[in-house]
Scaffold this motif. Structure first.
Motif, PDB file in Angstrom:
ATOM      1  N   ASN A  77      47.998   0.824 104.389  1.00 58.54           N
ATOM      2  CA  ASN A  77      49.048   1.258 104.734  1.00 58.54           C
ATOM      3  C   ASN A  77      49.130   2.279 104.971  1.00 58.54           C
ATOM      4  N   HIS A  78      48.929   3.104 104.451  1.00 57.72           N
ATOM      5  CA  HIS A  78      48.651   4.271 104.346  1.00 57.72           C
ATOM      6  C   HIS A  78      48.953   5.097 105.612  1.00 57.72           C
ATOM      7  N   LEU A  79      46.917   4.765 105.873  1.00 58.96           N
ATOM      8  CA  LEU A  79      47.201   4.737 107.776  1.00 58.96           C
ATOM      9  C   LEU A  79      48.323   4.902 108.060  1.00 58.96           C
ATOM     10  N   SER A  80      48.541   3.545 108.572  1.00 62.07           N
ATOM     11  CA  SER A  80      49.489   3.384 109.812  1.00 62.07           C
ATOM     12  C   SER A  80      50.813   3.805 108.828  1.00 62.07           C
ATOM     13  N   ALA A  81      51.249   4.083 107.742  1.00 66.96           N
ATOM     14  CA  ALA A  81      52.183   4.703 107.941  1.00 66.96           C
ATOM     15  C   ALA A  81      51.965   6.321 107.712  1.00 66.96           C
ATOM     16  N   THR A  82      51.042   6.963 108.342  1.00 67.66           N
ATOM     17  CA  THR A  82      50.851   7.875 108.052  1.00 67.66           C
ATOM     18  C   THR A  82      50.788   8.105 109.976  1.00 67.66           C
ATOM     19  N   ALA A  83      50.048   7.053 110.875  1.00 68.63           N
ATOM     20  CA  ALA A  83      50.117   7.665 111.844  1.00 68.63           C
ATOM     21  C   ALA A  83      51.590   7.847 111.957  1.00 68.63           C
ATOM     22  N   ALA A  84      52.634   6.757 112.087  1.00 65.95           N
ATOM     23  CA  ALA A  84      53.871   6.179 112.965  1.00 65.95           C
ATOM     24  C   ALA A  84      54.220   7.454 112.684  1.00 65.95           C
ATOM     25  N   THR A  85      54.290   8.023 111.020  1.00 65.13           N
ATOM     26  CA  THR A  85      55.374   9.175 110.651  1.00 65.13           C
ATOM     27  C   THR A  85      55.037  10.667 111.340  1.00 65.13           C
ATOM     28  N   THR A  86      53.284  10.496 111.657  1.00 62.62           N
ATOM     29  CA  THR A  86      53.057  12.067 112.594  1.00 62.62           C
ATOM     30  C   THR A  86      53.331  11.982 114.162  1.00 62.62           C
ATOM     31  N   LYS A  87      53.782  11.001 114.975  1.00 64.75           N
ATOM     32  CA  LYS A  87      53.825  10.922 115.667  1.00 64.75           C
ATOM     33  C   LYS A  87      55.148  11.275 115.741  1.00 64.75           C
ATOM     34  N   ALA A  88      56.439  10.501 115.082  1.00 63.51           N
ATOM     35  CA  ALA A  88      57.379  10.829 115.176  1.00 63.51           C
ATOM     36  C   ALA A  88      57.664  11.923 114.658  1.00 63.51           C
ATOM     37  N   LEU A  89      57.119  12.636 114.383  1.00 64.46           N
ATOM     38  CA  LEU A  89      57.307  14.288 113.953  1.00 64.46           C
ATOM     39  C   LEU A  89      56.603  14.733 115.162  1.00 64.46           C
ATOM     40  N   GLY A  90      56.263  14.885 116.034  1.00 68.92           N
ATOM     41  CA  GLY A  90      55.206  15.627 116.570  1.00 68.92           C
ATOM     42  C   GLY A  90      54.185  15.933 116.143  1.00 68.92           C
ATOM     43  N   LEU A  91      53.036  15.719 114.867  1.00 64.95           N
ATOM     44  CA  LEU A  91      52.063  16.131 114.543  1.00 64.95           C
ATOM     45  C   LEU A  91      50.902  15.454 114.909  1.00 64.95           C
TER      46      LEU A  91
END
Ligand code: PLP
Length: 315
Positions: free
Chosen positions: A70-84
């Motif tokens: 769950n952490h990898l998928s949340a990180t992927a979505a968050t970084t995408k949203a933030l442009g990281l």
């Protein structure tokens, strides 16, 4: 500040024969609905980590997880949203050429995946390997597996702000224990006594009791990892269904019944076992009369992908 706290997080109240007869209030704090893709406790852990990364001007985020994380998928979505930029180090190589839905989601959100053997993955906390990864991937901000660090606990402490003041019991599922630690920190040094005791009548001594429900065998060992001066907390590991990630027909039936009854989807790894356990504890009169219980729905619904055809809510 890179991600803002939500204004409000809904609490759904459940009415069961066991709560009615003993005047118990049972609420579920719905962290699963914070965001369609960045849900649950991982959101709180990431929030603090990414604001440190941003303050350090590090725009590459590197982290670790298993193939269903769950952490990898949340990180992927968050970084995408933030442009990281995100780099995921994945435990095991079996999905390298045939991504499962979790890893496909990570990739679709721009995370670069690197697959390492289970043996190599064990070094995930070793300074030498982290140093090497730093050099290899251009000085990324490194978040440990699960977002389990001090910043993660600082983030999860803020979950308490969304829990009503008069709650007597706060219940969360535990993996590493970082969320439980954050909640203990957020509740404060002494699991304070609920001030308006008159509401509880009958001389019932009330305080905030914090309970971790472990979804793995022998999860009580996690108590050693928790640093807390508080007396009123515990970890219960009786409801593991064979071990971490394991489940049986009874648990699936419980999830389906729970959804039909309350319209709340649970995830098979963490929150279904927590709520199953809470129900058993209610049957056993574990909670004093007039308890005001808040269970934390820590999210994780993406993890239902592999069983979605068995769920009335489709995973
Ligand atoms: C990761 C996770 C947990 C466990 O959190 P810890 O802070 O590691 O104890 C609980 N529930 C869900 C849904 C999770 O994804």
């Amino acid at each position: 500040m890179v991600i803002n706290l939500p204004q409000n997080i809904p609490i759904d109240y459940l009415f069961l024969p066991e709560t009615e007869s003993r005047q118990i209030t049972l609420g579920i704090l719905r962290l699963d609905v914070i965001h369609p893709e960045i849900s649950g406790n991982k959101w709180f852990k990431l929030k603090e980590n990414l604001s440190i990364a941003q303050a350090n001007h590090q725009d590459i985020i590197l982290t670790f997880g298993g193939a269903y994380s769950n952490h990898l998928s949340a990180t992927a979505a968050t970084t995408k949203a933030l442009g990281l930029k995100a780099i995921g180090i994945v435990r095991g190589t079996e999905f390298q050429n045939n991504l499962n839905p979790t890893l496909q989601f990570c990739k679709d959100n721009g995370m670069e995946l690197f697959f390492v053997s289970r043996e190599a993955y064990k070094q995930k906390e070793q300074e030498e390997w982290l140093q090497l990864l730093s050099e290899q991937y251009n000085n990324p901000y490194i978040i440990p597996e699960g977002g389990n660090n001090a910043a993660g606990a600082k983030g999860t402490a803020q979950i308490v702000d969304f829990i009503p003041e008069d709650a007597t019991h706060i219940i969360t599922s535990v993996g590493s224990g970082t969320t439980l630690q954050g909640i203990l920190n957020g509740v404060g040094g002494e699991n304070y006594v609920v001030s308006d005791n008159t509401n509880y009548g009958g001389g019932f001594q009330s305080y905030k009791f914090v309970l971790g429900m472990a979804p793995m065998k022998g999860g009580k060992y996690l108590k050693e990892n928790i640093q807390s001066p508080q007396k009123h907390w515990d970890i219960i590991d009786d409801f593991h269904f064979g071990g971490f990630g394991k489940y049986n027909d009874e648990l699936i039936a419980f999830m389906n019944d729970f959804y039909t009854e309350h319209q709340i989807p649970l995830d098979v790894v963490y929150t279904a076992k927590m709520m199953y356990g809470v129900q058993q504890l209610l049957f056993e009169n574990y909670f004093p009369e007039k308890s005001k219980i808040i269970c934390i729905h820590t999210g994780g619904l993406q993890g239902n992908n592999s069983i979605k055809e068995r769920l009335v809510f489709g995973g």
